[in-house]
Every structure is written in C-alpha cells, then in structure tokens.
Design a protein around this motif. Structure first.
Motif, PDB file in Angstrom:
ATOM      1  N   PRO A  56      -2.885  -8.509   8.376  1.00 20.03           N
ATOM      2  CA  PRO A  56      -3.213  -7.687   7.206  1.00 20.03           C
ATOM      3  C   PRO A  56      -3.989  -8.490   6.167  1.00 20.03           C
ATOM      4  CG  PRO A  56      -0.925  -8.357   7.119  1.00 20.03           C
ATOM      5  CD  PRO A  56      -1.459  -8.825   8.448  1.00 20.03           C
ATOM      6  N   THR A  57      -4.829  -7.792   5.445  1.00 18.84           N
ATOM      7  CA  THR A  57      -5.524  -8.421   4.330  1.00 18.84           C
ATOM      8  C   THR A  57      -4.531  -8.540   3.173  1.00 18.84           C
ATOM      9  OG1 THR A  57      -6.226  -6.313   3.412  1.00 18.84           O
ATOM     10  CG2 THR A  57      -7.710  -7.361   5.015  1.00 18.84           C
ATOM     11  N   PRO A  58      -4.796  -9.386   2.208  1.00 21.35           N
ATOM     12  CA  PRO A  58      -3.885  -9.475   1.057  1.00 21.35           C
ATOM     13  C   PRO A  58      -3.701  -8.129   0.354  1.00 21.35           C
ATOM     14  CG  PRO A  58      -5.373 -11.344   1.048  1.00 21.35           C
ATOM     15  CD  PRO A  58      -5.844 -10.413   2.143  1.00 21.35           C
ATOM     16  N   GLU A  59      -4.764  -7.327   0.303  1.00 24.57           N
ATOM     17  CA  GLU A  59      -4.661  -6.015  -0.346  1.00 24.57           C
ATOM     18  C   GLU A  59      -3.732  -5.092   0.452  1.00 24.57           C
ATOM     19  OE1 GLU A  59      -7.793  -7.350   0.447  1.00 24.57           O
ATOM     20  OE2 GLU A  59      -7.957  -8.250  -1.541  1.00 24.57           O
ATOM     21  N   GLU A  60      -3.846  -5.126   1.776  1.00 22.62           N
ATOM     22  CA  GLU A  60      -2.989  -4.283   2.616  1.00 22.62           C
ATOM     23  C   GLU A  60      -1.527  -4.704   2.502  1.00 22.62           C
ATOM     24  OE1 GLU A  60      -5.431  -2.861   6.504  1.00 22.62           O
ATOM     25  OE2 GLU A  60      -4.988  -5.001   6.377  1.00 22.62           O
ATOM     26  N   PHE A  61      -1.282  -5.993   2.341  1.00 22.72           N
ATOM     27  CA  PHE A  61       0.095  -6.482   2.352  1.00 22.72           C
ATOM     28  C   PHE A  61       0.712  -6.542   0.957  1.00 22.72           C
ATOM     29  CE2 PHE A  61       3.553  -9.230   4.015  1.00 22.72           C
ATOM     30  CZ  PHE A  61       3.862  -8.454   5.107  1.00 22.72           C
ATOM     31  N   CYS A  62       0.009  -6.024  -0.050  1.00 22.83           N
ATOM     32  CA  CYS A  62       0.618  -5.943  -1.389  1.00 22.83           C
ATOM     33  C   CYS A  62       1.871  -5.079  -1.343  1.00 22.83           C
ATOM     34  CB  CYS A  62      -0.370  -5.377  -2.401  1.00 22.83           C
ATOM     35  SG  CYS A  62      -1.558  -6.582  -2.967  1.00 22.83           S
ATOM     36  N   ASP A  63       1.840  -4.053  -0.505  1.00 27.51           N
ATOM     37  CA  ASP A  63       3.011  -3.199  -0.282  1.00 27.51           C
ATOM     38  C   ASP A  63       3.381  -3.331   1.195  1.00 27.51           C
ATOM     39  OD1 ASP A  63       5.000  -1.342  -0.213  1.00 27.51           O
ATOM     40  OD2 ASP A  63       3.738   0.366  -0.767  1.00 27.51           O
ATOM     41  N   PRO A  64       4.257  -4.310   1.536  1.00 23.02           N
ATOM     42  CA  PRO A  64       4.580  -4.560   2.944  1.00 23.02           C
ATOM     43  C   PRO A  64       5.151  -3.348   3.673  1.00 23.02           C
ATOM     44  CG  PRO A  64       5.437  -6.320   1.567  1.00 23.02           C
ATOM     45  CD  PRO A  64       4.927  -5.255   0.663  1.00 23.02           C
ATOM     46  N   LEU A  65       5.992  -2.574   3.007  1.00 23.10           N
ATOM     47  CA  LEU A  65       6.592  -1.420   3.679  1.00 23.10           C
ATOM     48  C   LEU A  65       5.550  -0.357   4.020  1.00 23.10           C
ATOM     49  CD1 LEU A  65       9.950  -1.103   1.739  1.00 23.10           C
ATOM     50  CD2 LEU A  65       9.522  -2.136   3.965  1.00 23.10           C
ATOM     51  N   ALA A  66       4.573  -0.160   3.146  1.00 20.50           N
ATOM     52  CA  ALA A  66       3.504   0.798   3.437  1.00 20.50           C
ATOM     53  C   ALA A  66       2.672   0.308   4.618  1.00 20.50           C
ATOM     54  CB  ALA A  66       2.622   1.002   2.212  1.00 20.50           C
ATOM     55  N   TYR A  67       2.420  -0.993   4.680  1.00 14.52           N
ATOM     56  CA  TYR A  67       1.646  -1.548   5.798  1.00 14.52           C
ATOM     57  C   TYR A  67       2.406  -1.379   7.113  1.00 14.52           C
ATOM     58  CZ  TYR A  67      -1.063  -4.632   8.725  1.00 14.52           C
ATOM     59  OH  TYR A  67      -1.823  -5.131   9.746  1.00 14.52           O
ATOM     60  N   ILE A  68       3.703  -1.624   7.085  1.00 15.37           N
ATOM     61  CA  ILE A  68       4.514  -1.473   8.297  1.00 15.37           C
ATOM     62  C   ILE A  68       4.517  -0.015   8.754  1.00 15.37           C
ATOM     63  CG2 ILE A  68       6.877  -1.613   9.196  1.00 15.37           C
ATOM     64  CD1 ILE A  68       7.152  -4.182   7.440  1.00 15.37           C
TER      65      ILE A  68
END
Length: 83
Positions: A56-68
């Motif tokens: 994930p990019t840092p922007e995508e992983f700002c909200d880990p649960l949303a990325y998962i």
C-alpha cells in the motif's frame, strides 16, 4: 532492598547500528499501484500457492482497516496475505 543510582547502570550489549534501507523489500517498479504480487520461487508442497503480497501507498495505509476491507475479496481466496 539496595537502591541503584542511574550513574551506576551501564548499557548492556553493543550500540544499535543505523537501519539499513537496502534490506527493505520495496514494491516492484513495474507495479506502482501496489497490487498483489505472487512470486513463486519453487514448486510448493501440496499444490499450494504463495500468499499475495500487497504494497500500500502511505495514503492508502492512513486508514489500515479501510485498506484491508479493500483488498479483502482478493486476499480471502488465498486465506492470508502479507501487507
């Protein structure tokens, strides 16, 4: 109980070395979007495939649960994944 002053305490073990970024696995340059990567090094026992790896990019992983939640449908097929 004996009191110990901070000046009597010495560090144990060697000082830590700077973190070596050359040992960090980064996403492949051909995959800037961070999609799953399946790199088979050798045939697996029982016909298993490697688990998907996500970058994930840092922007995508700002909200880990949303990325998962975003990668969940694809990752569930393998049963596990590496982020």
């Amino acid at each position: 109980m004996k009191r110990v002053r901070a000046s009597n305490i010495s560090t144990i073990g060697p000082a830590s070395r700077p973190f070596d970024l050359s040992q960090v696995r980064l996403p492949p340059k051909s995959d800037p979007q961070g999609k799953a990567q399946n790199v088979a090094a050798r045939p697996r026992m029982f016909g298993l495939s490697d688990a998907p790896v996500y970058y994930p990019t840092p922007e995508e992983f700002c909200d880990p649960l949303a990325y998962i939640q975003k990668i969940r449908p694809e990752a569930e097929k393998a049963g596990l994944c590496k982020i």
